[in-house]
Design a protein around this motif. Structure first.
Motif, PDB file in Angstrom:
ATOM      1  N   ILE A  22     111.708 112.409 -47.151  1.00 61.16           N
ATOM      2  CA  ILE A  22     112.453 111.184 -46.855  1.00 61.16           C
ATOM      3  C   ILE A  22     113.076 111.349 -45.473  1.00 61.16           C
ATOM      4  O   ILE A  22     113.710 112.365 -45.185  1.00 61.16           O
ATOM      5  N   LEU A  23     112.852 110.355 -44.617  1.00 57.88           N
ATOM      6  CA  LEU A  23     113.297 110.413 -43.227  1.00 57.88           C
ATOM      7  C   LEU A  23     114.303 109.304 -42.950  1.00 57.88           C
ATOM      8  O   LEU A  23     114.220 108.216 -43.511  1.00 57.88           O
ATOM      9  N   ARG A  24     115.214 109.598 -42.048  1.00 57.87           N
ATOM     10  CA  ARG A  24     116.250 108.639 -41.653  1.00 57.87           C
ATOM     11  C   ARG A  24     116.235 108.484 -40.135  1.00 57.87           C
ATOM     12  O   ARG A  24     115.881 109.433 -39.411  1.00 57.87           O
ATOM     13  N   GLN A  25     116.608 107.315 -39.641  1.00 64.10           N
ATOM     14  CA  GLN A  25     116.682 107.115 -38.194  1.00 64.10           C
ATOM     15  C   GLN A  25     117.418 108.305 -37.585  1.00 64.10           C
ATOM     16  O   GLN A  25     118.515 108.651 -38.012  1.00 64.10           O
ATOM     17  N   PRO A  26     116.819 108.986 -36.611  1.00 65.39           N
ATOM     18  CA  PRO A  26     117.341 110.293 -36.178  1.00 65.39           C
ATOM     19  C   PRO A  26     118.786 110.282 -35.680  1.00 65.39           C
ATOM     20  O   PRO A  26     119.538 111.205 -35.964  1.00 65.39           O
ATOM     21  N   THR A  27     119.170 109.251 -34.918  1.00 65.15           N
ATOM     22  CA  THR A  27     120.547 109.207 -34.438  1.00 65.15           C
ATOM     23  C   THR A  27     121.518 109.021 -35.591  1.00 65.15           C
ATOM     24  O   THR A  27     122.575 109.667 -35.657  1.00 65.15           O
ATOM     25  N   GLU A  28     121.173 108.147 -36.531  1.00 58.66           N
ATOM     26  CA  GLU A  28     122.006 107.954 -37.717  1.00 58.66           C
ATOM     27  C   GLU A  28     122.148 109.258 -38.498  1.00 58.66           C
ATOM     28  O   GLU A  28     123.234 109.603 -38.977  1.00 58.66           O
ATOM     29  N   ARG A  29     121.022 109.967 -38.648  1.00 60.77           N
ATOM     30  CA  ARG A  29     121.047 111.211 -39.417  1.00 60.77           C
ATOM     31  C   ARG A  29     121.913 112.264 -38.724  1.00 60.77           C
ATOM     32  O   ARG A  29     122.710 112.955 -39.365  1.00 60.77           O
ATOM     33  N   LEU A  30     121.767 112.364 -37.403  1.00 57.42           N
ATOM     34  CA  LEU A  30     122.573 113.320 -36.653  1.00 57.42           C
ATOM     35  C   LEU A  30     124.064 112.996 -36.748  1.00 57.42           C
ATOM     36  O   LEU A  30     124.909 113.886 -36.899  1.00 57.42           O
ATOM     37  N   TYR A  31     124.378 111.718 -36.675  1.00 61.79           N
ATOM     38  CA  TYR A  31     125.777 111.303 -36.736  1.00 61.79           C
ATOM     39  C   TYR A  31     126.366 111.602 -38.118  1.00 61.79           C
ATOM     40  O   TYR A  31     127.522 112.022 -38.248  1.00 61.79           O
ATOM     41  N   SER A  32     125.575 111.405 -39.150  1.00 59.91           N
ATOM     42  CA  SER A  32     126.012 111.723 -40.503  1.00 59.91           C
ATOM     43  C   SER A  32     126.226 113.226 -40.658  1.00 59.91           C
ATOM     44  O   SER A  32     127.209 113.677 -41.282  1.00 59.91           O
ATOM     45  N   LEU A  33     125.316 114.027 -40.093  1.00 57.86           N
ATOM     46  CA  LEU A  33     125.455 115.482 -40.136  1.00 57.86           C
ATOM     47  C   LEU A  33     126.717 115.918 -39.394  1.00 57.86           C
ATOM     48  O   LEU A  33     127.473 116.772 -39.865  1.00 57.86           O
ATOM     49  N   TYR A  34     126.948 115.318 -38.233  1.00 59.39           N
ATOM     50  CA  TYR A  34     128.149 115.620 -37.447  1.00 59.39           C
ATOM     51  C   TYR A  34     129.422 115.320 -38.245  1.00 59.39           C
ATOM     52  O   TYR A  34     130.374 116.109 -38.243  1.00 59.39           O
ATOM     53  N   GLN A  35     129.433 114.183 -38.945  1.00 54.52           N
ATOM     54  CA  GLN A  35     130.610 113.826 -39.736  1.00 54.52           C
ATOM     55  C   GLN A  35     130.874 114.870 -40.824  1.00 54.52           C
ATOM     56  O   GLN A  35     132.032 115.217 -41.098  1.00 54.52           O
ATOM     57  N   MET A  36     129.818 115.378 -41.431  1.00 49.67           N
ATOM     58  CA  MET A  36     129.975 116.409 -42.458  1.00 49.67           C
ATOM     59  C   MET A  36     130.598 117.668 -41.855  1.00 49.67           C
ATOM     60  O   MET A  36     131.502 118.278 -42.445  1.00 49.67           O
ATOM     61  N   ILE A  37     130.137 118.049 -40.669  1.00 49.14           N
ATOM     62  CA  ILE A  37     130.654 119.245 -40.004  1.00 49.14           C
ATOM     63  C   ILE A  37     132.089 119.022 -39.530  1.00 49.14           C
ATOM     64  O   ILE A  37     132.942 119.914 -39.623  1.00 49.14           O
ATOM     65  N   LEU A  38     132.368 117.807 -39.066  1.00 52.16           N
ATOM     66  CA  LEU A  38     133.729 117.469 -38.652  1.00 52.16           C
ATOM     67  C   LEU A  38     134.677 117.514 -39.845  1.00 52.16           C
ATOM     68  O   LEU A  38     135.798 118.041 -39.756  1.00 52.16           O
ATOM     69  N   ARG A  39     134.231 116.974 -40.995  1.00 55.26           N
ATOM     70  CA  ARG A  39     135.064 116.993 -42.210  1.00 55.26           C
ATOM     71  C   ARG A  39     135.405 118.420 -42.630  1.00 55.26           C
ATOM     72  O   ARG A  39     136.487 118.693 -43.142  1.00 55.26           O
ATOM     73  N   SER A  40     134.442 119.313 -42.436  1.00 57.97           N
ATOM     74  CA  SER A  40     134.636 120.697 -42.884  1.00 57.97           C
ATOM     75  C   SER A  40     135.505 121.514 -41.929  1.00 57.97           C
ATOM     76  O   SER A  40     135.843 122.664 -42.223  1.00 57.97           O
ATOM     77  N   GLY A  41     135.835 120.928 -40.771  1.00 62.91           N
ATOM     78  CA  GLY A  41     136.673 121.635 -39.810  1.00 62.91           C
ATOM     79  C   GLY A  41     135.920 122.602 -38.923  1.00 62.91           C
ATOM     80  O   GLY A  41     136.534 123.410 -38.221  1.00 62.91           O
TER      81      GLY A  41
END
Length: 292
Positions: A106-125
């Motif tokens: 399953i693939l997601r628009q790459p910029t959207e996916r990267l931004y979602s990944l970034y948010q996860m890393i930001l949430r984790s500190g």
């Protein structure tokens, strides 16, 4: 018993939803452990040897086989480990052990996916950098980020090792807009009852940024979750998950300059993916409104 299909990724593209919807089907068996990551673990790698069981929970073939205690009523047996799409060794190892396996992507628009990944890393500190600075720094210093940012080379490994009819590529937008149709197409691909209607009302791995960081750290603590999972009923774990989701707010939209810069980096890769999977992905190139 071993799986006859594997969901190989991508990260932050809806693999948890696929796992949950597949798990509901009475003719499909999915293990309780969502991400075994067995095929991505390189036992010869010193770096992998230093990583905890939280990163690679299943490391031996005996441990892997023990996950799949399905009964005879299950026509399809599978697992979901999004790390497999990025891994340089997973496709080859899957091909060696279960060459007849069906591969689900399953693939997601790459910029959207990267931004979602970034948010996860930001949430984790793990970072306090801006999204653009985080991407730039990682592209400059981290080979893994480059592997995960671009789909084509990762996908090509699977298309080289498996027949096209063994591979099913789903798109995150379709899952978001019409989950039932996507799942029934997937059920058909897996040769189980395609008329089964899963409950797609639940939201899994909700993205966003914490309203209260301390509360998020407590509710999302993997260490606490691993320590108490065996003793805490599922109803309580679900309640904690709901509280975590309620503590999240929608992330701000990306600035146009950031979206344009990433679009310039990703356009060629998107075009290559289009050709490889035979699917029009023009929306990915034209619409860069990256939201989680």
């Amino acid at each position: 018993m071993r799986p006859n299909f594997i969901v190989v990724g991508a990260h932050k593209a809806g693999t948890t939803s696929l796992y949950m919807y597949l798990k509901q089907h009475p003719e499909i068996f999915m293990p309780e452990l969502k991400e075994p990551r067995f095929f991505a673990h390189d036992e010869t790698s010193h770096a992998h040897q230093r990583l905890s069981r939280q990163t690679f929970p299943v490391r031996t073939l005996k441990e892997y086989d023990a996950l799949f205690n399905a009964d005879s009523s299950c026509k399809a047996v599978g697992e979901a480990s999004p790390e497999y799409l990025n891994s340089p060794i997973a496709a080859e190892r899957i091909r060696e052990l279960i060459p007849e396996a069906k591969i689900v992507v399953i693939l997601r628009q790459p910029t959207e996916r990267l931004y979602s990944l970034y948010q996860m890393i930001l949430r984790s500190g793990q970072t306090d950098a801006s999204f653009f600075d985080w991407v730039k720094a990682n592209l400059a210093s981290d080979e893994y980020t480059k592997q995960t940012m671009y789909y084509y080379q990762n996908l090509k490994r699977y298309f080289r090792l498996f027949e096209p009819e063994q591979i099913k590529v789903c798109i995150f937008d379709d899952l978001t807009n019409n989950a039932t149709q996507v799942m029934q197409d997937l059920y058909s691909f897996l040769e189980v009852d395609q008329h089964f209607v899963p409950d797609t009302t639940g939201q899994f791995n909700k993205g966003g940024l914490p309203k209260n960081q301390f509360l998020h750290n407590v509710l999302a603590s993997k260490r606490l979750a691993m320590k108490y999972k065996r003793f805490v009923p599922a109803t309580i774990r679900n309640l904690v998950g709901n509280l975590r989701d309620q503590n999240l707010r929608k992330a701000p939209e990306l600035e146009k300059t950031t979206k344009d810069a990433l679009a310039a980096l990703l356009t060629e890769d998107i075009q290559n993916v289009e050709t490889l999977i035979g699917r029009d992905l023009s929306r990915w190139r034209d619409d860069n409104a990256a939201q989680d």
